[in-house]
Motif scaffolding. Sequence first.
Motif, short mmCIF file in Angstrom:
data_model
loop_
_atom_site.label_atom_id
_atom_site.label_comp_id
_atom_site.label_asym_id
_atom_site.label_seq_id
_atom_site.Cartn_x
_atom_site.Cartn_y
_atom_site.Cartn_z
N ARG A 1 8.99 -0.76 -8.55
CA ARG A 1 8.47 -2.07 -8.79
C ARG A 1 9.56 -3.23 -8.66
NH1 ARG A 1 6.70 -1.22 -14.11
NH2 ARG A 1 4.97 -0.16 -13.10
N ASP A 2 10.77 -3.13 -8.86
CA ASP A 2 11.82 -4.09 -8.79
C ASP A 2 12.08 -4.07 -7.36
OD1 ASP A 2 11.90 -4.46 -11.33
OD2 ASP A 2 13.74 -2.96 -11.67
N ASP A 3 12.15 -2.98 -6.54
CA ASP A 3 12.37 -2.86 -5.23
C ASP A 3 11.21 -3.73 -4.27
OD1 ASP A 3 14.81 -1.92 -5.32
OD2 ASP A 3 14.32 0.29 -5.12
N TRP A 4 9.95 -3.42 -4.65
CA TRP A 4 8.79 -3.96 -4.14
C TRP A 4 8.89 -5.53 -4.19
CZ3 TRP A 4 5.12 -6.90 -6.73
CH2 TRP A 4 3.94 -7.05 -6.29
N ARG A 5 9.28 -5.96 -5.55
CA ARG A 5 9.25 -7.42 -5.83
C ARG A 5 10.20 -7.93 -4.97
NH1 ARG A 5 9.83 -7.26 -10.79
NH2 ARG A 5 7.47 -7.20 -11.37
N ALA A 6 11.45 -7.30 -4.75
CA ALA A 6 12.40 -7.66 -3.83
C ALA A 6 12.00 -7.94 -2.12
CB ALA A 6 13.90 -7.03 -3.96
N LEU A 7 11.03 -6.98 -1.92
CA LEU A 7 10.71 -6.83 -0.54
C LEU A 7 9.56 -7.72 -0.22
CD1 LEU A 7 11.03 -3.00 0.40
CD2 LEU A 7 12.50 -4.91 1.22
N THR A 8 8.63 -8.17 -1.07
CA THR A 8 7.56 -8.57 -0.76
C THR A 8 7.50 -10.46 -1.34
OG1 THR A 8 6.58 -8.04 -3.02
CG2 THR A 8 6.07 -6.88 -0.92
N ARG B 1 0.77 -1.29 -0.05
CA ARG B 1 0.08 0.11 0.01
C ARG B 1 0.84 1.45 -0.07
NH1 ARG B 1 -3.47 -3.45 3.05
NH2 ARG B 1 -2.38 -2.76 5.21
N SER B 2 1.77 1.22 0.71
CA SER B 2 2.81 2.49 0.94
C SER B 2 3.34 2.77 -0.61
CB SER B 2 3.85 2.28 2.08
OG SER B 2 3.31 2.14 3.26
N MET B 3 3.93 1.55 -1.17
CA MET B 3 4.62 1.83 -2.39
C MET B 3 3.94 2.04 -3.61
SD MET B 3 7.46 -1.12 -2.01
CE MET B 3 9.01 -0.78 -2.47
N GLN B 4 2.40 1.41 -3.53
CA GLN B 4 1.59 2.08 -4.55
C GLN B 4 1.20 3.60 -4.21
OE1 GLN B 4 -1.83 -0.28 -3.63
NE2 GLN B 4 -1.35 -1.91 -5.25
N ALA B 5 1.20 4.16 -3.16
CA ALA B 5 0.76 5.48 -2.93
C ALA B 5 2.11 6.45 -3.38
CB ALA B 5 0.61 5.93 -1.60
N LEU B 6 3.30 5.69 -3.29
CA LEU B 6 4.63 6.50 -3.87
C LEU B 6 4.70 6.39 -5.40
CD1 LEU B 6 7.13 5.10 -1.51
CD2 LEU B 6 6.76 7.36 -1.77
N ALA B 7 4.36 5.34 -5.91
CA ALA B 7 4.27 5.20 -7.65
C ALA B 7 3.43 5.84 -8.27
CB ALA B 7 3.85 3.77 -7.86
N ARG B 8 2.46 6.32 -7.50
CA ARG B 8 1.41 7.39 -8.32
C ARG B 8 2.25 8.73 -8.72
NH1 ARG B 8 -2.14 5.65 -4.15
NH2 ARG B 8 -3.51 3.83 -5.17
N ALA B 9 3.03 9.18 -7.61
CA ALA B 9 4.00 10.51 -7.79
C ALA B 9 5.16 10.31 -8.55
CB ALA B 9 3.91 11.18 -6.59
N LEU B 10 5.46 9.15 -9.08
CA LEU B 10 6.93 8.93 -9.63
C LEU B 10 6.87 9.05 -11.24
CD1 LEU B 10 8.45 6.24 -7.27
CD2 LEU B 10 8.95 8.65 -7.44
N PRO B 11 7.96 9.39 -11.61
CA PRO B 11 8.12 9.21 -13.24
C PRO B 11 8.21 7.77 -13.28
CG PRO B 11 10.03 10.27 -12.38
CD PRO B 11 9.13 10.22 -11.33
N PRO B 12 7.90 7.47 -14.81
CA PRO B 12 7.95 6.14 -15.37
C PRO B 12 9.34 5.29 -15.13
CG PRO B 12 6.87 7.33 -17.07
CD PRO B 12 7.56 8.26 -15.88
N ASP B 13 10.38 6.03 -15.19
CA ASP B 13 11.68 5.19 -15.11
C ASP B 13 12.11 4.93 -13.62
OD1 ASP B 13 11.77 8.08 -14.40
OD2 ASP B 13 14.05 8.21 -14.97
N GLU B 14 11.56 5.82 -12.76
CA GLU B 14 11.57 5.42 -11.19
C GLU B 14 10.50 4.66 -10.57
OE1 GLU B 14 11.88 9.09 -8.59
OE2 GLU B 14 13.31 9.88 -9.89
N ARG B 15 9.73 4.52 -11.26
CA ARG B 15 8.49 3.38 -11.00
C ARG B 15 8.84 2.15 -11.38
NH1 ARG B 15 3.41 5.66 -13.97
NH2 ARG B 15 3.73 7.63 -12.85
#
Length: 127
Positions: free
Chosen positions: A42-49, A24-38
Motif C-alpha cells: 500500500r505504501d509503495d502503491w501510494r508512492a508510485l501513483t 489493478r496489478s497491485m490490487q491483484a498482488l494484495a489479495r495474495a499477501l499477508p497483512p504486514d506485506e500488504r
Amino acid sequence: MSKPASIFERWDLDPSQSPAELTRSMQALARALPPDERQQLRDDWRALTTNPQARLSQALWTHPSATAQRDPWACLDALAEAPPPELPGLEATLQDALHLDAHAASPPALRPPFWPALRDRTPGESP
C-alpha cells in the motif's frame, strides 16, 4: 538477499504501466499477501501513483530485464510450438519426368552485347 533497487523490481511490476494499470496489478498482488506485506504494498502503491516524479525515479532505477513482465525472452518459454504446415500430397508424374530432361543444365550466359552497361564507352559518349 539484498533489497531490490526499485519498487517495480520488488513487486515484479512493469514500469511502463499507467497509474490505473499499476493500481489493478497491485490490487491483484494484495489479495495474495499477508497483512504486514500488504501495508508495504500500500505504501509503495501510494508512492508510485501519487507522485509522477517518484514513479519516474523508480522506473529509471529498474533494470530492463529485472522483471519477468519486461524481459522480452521470458515469454518464449510459454509459447507452444507451432505445428508444421499441412502440405498437399505430391506425386511425381510421367509429365514431370519428361520436363526435367528438357531443362538445360545451366542457363545460357549473357555476354556484353546483351548488357549495354558493360560495353566499353569512348570518352564523351553519353550512356
